[in-house]
Design a protein around this motif. Structure first.
Motif, short mmCIF file in Angstrom:
data_model
loop_
_atom_site.label_atom_id
_atom_site.label_comp_id
_atom_site.label_asym_id
_atom_site.label_seq_id
_atom_site.Cartn_x
_atom_site.Cartn_y
_atom_site.Cartn_z
N THR A 51 6.00 21.52 -14.50
CA THR A 51 7.25 22.26 -14.69
C THR A 51 6.93 23.70 -15.07
O THR A 51 5.88 23.97 -15.65
CB THR A 51 8.13 21.63 -15.81
N THR A 71 3.05 15.60 -13.58
CA THR A 71 4.30 16.34 -13.49
C THR A 71 4.05 17.80 -13.87
O THR A 71 3.41 18.08 -14.88
CB THR A 71 5.34 15.73 -14.45
N ARG A 117 8.87 26.67 -17.06
CA ARG A 117 10.03 27.04 -17.86
C ARG A 117 9.70 28.30 -18.64
O ARG A 117 8.66 28.37 -19.32
CB ARG A 117 10.41 25.93 -18.84
N PHE A 126 8.06 11.98 -14.25
CA PHE A 126 9.10 12.81 -14.86
C PHE A 126 10.01 11.97 -15.74
O PHE A 126 10.39 12.37 -16.82
CB PHE A 126 9.91 13.50 -13.76
#
Length: 122
Positions: free
Chosen positions: A58, A56, A60, A71
């Motif tokens: 991401t 996963t 941010r 996830f």
């Protein structure tokens, strides 16, 4: 119109399904895939590796996070997807009903909103 047939099911544990049953299902999916191709509706078909093989990603606040695994931790997981191009929802539902995965899981039929075709979003 393009539809995604999203195959969701509980992932069996290693060795939980007899080899003979696996072979039968592989053959059933082969027949199904060839039927989609013969009908001229298959855009793509993918059966995914187990969720444990997931990574996963991401982003941010400018920071990339890479994590092994899925996830979300759920009982059912996305196991595969067929993208088909058919005239309408009724045709997509008819193909979903024929999918071997419907015998042991859930087939979510979802219209595609935008497709990347020949490098352009349409």
């Amino acid at each position: 119109m393009r539809y995604s047939l999203l195959l969701n099911n509980v992932e069996p544990a290693e060795g939980e399904i007899p080899a003979e049953a696996i072979e039968e299902m592989q053959e059933a999916f082969g027949v199904y895939g060839r039927a989609l191709e013969s009908a001229g509706v298959l855009v793509a078909g993918e059966i995914l590796q187990p969720v444990a093989a997931s990574t996963t990603v991401t982003l941010r606040n400018g920071s990339v996070q890479v994590q092994d695994g899925p996830f979300a931790d759920t009982k059912e997981a996305l196991a595969g997807v067929f993208v088909i191009d058919v005239p309408d929802l009724d045709a997509a539902l008819a193909w979903a009903e024929k999918c071997p995965g419907a015998q042991y899981g859930v087939i979510e039929v979802r219209p595609v909103a935008i497709s990347l075709i020949d490098g352009a979003w349409r």
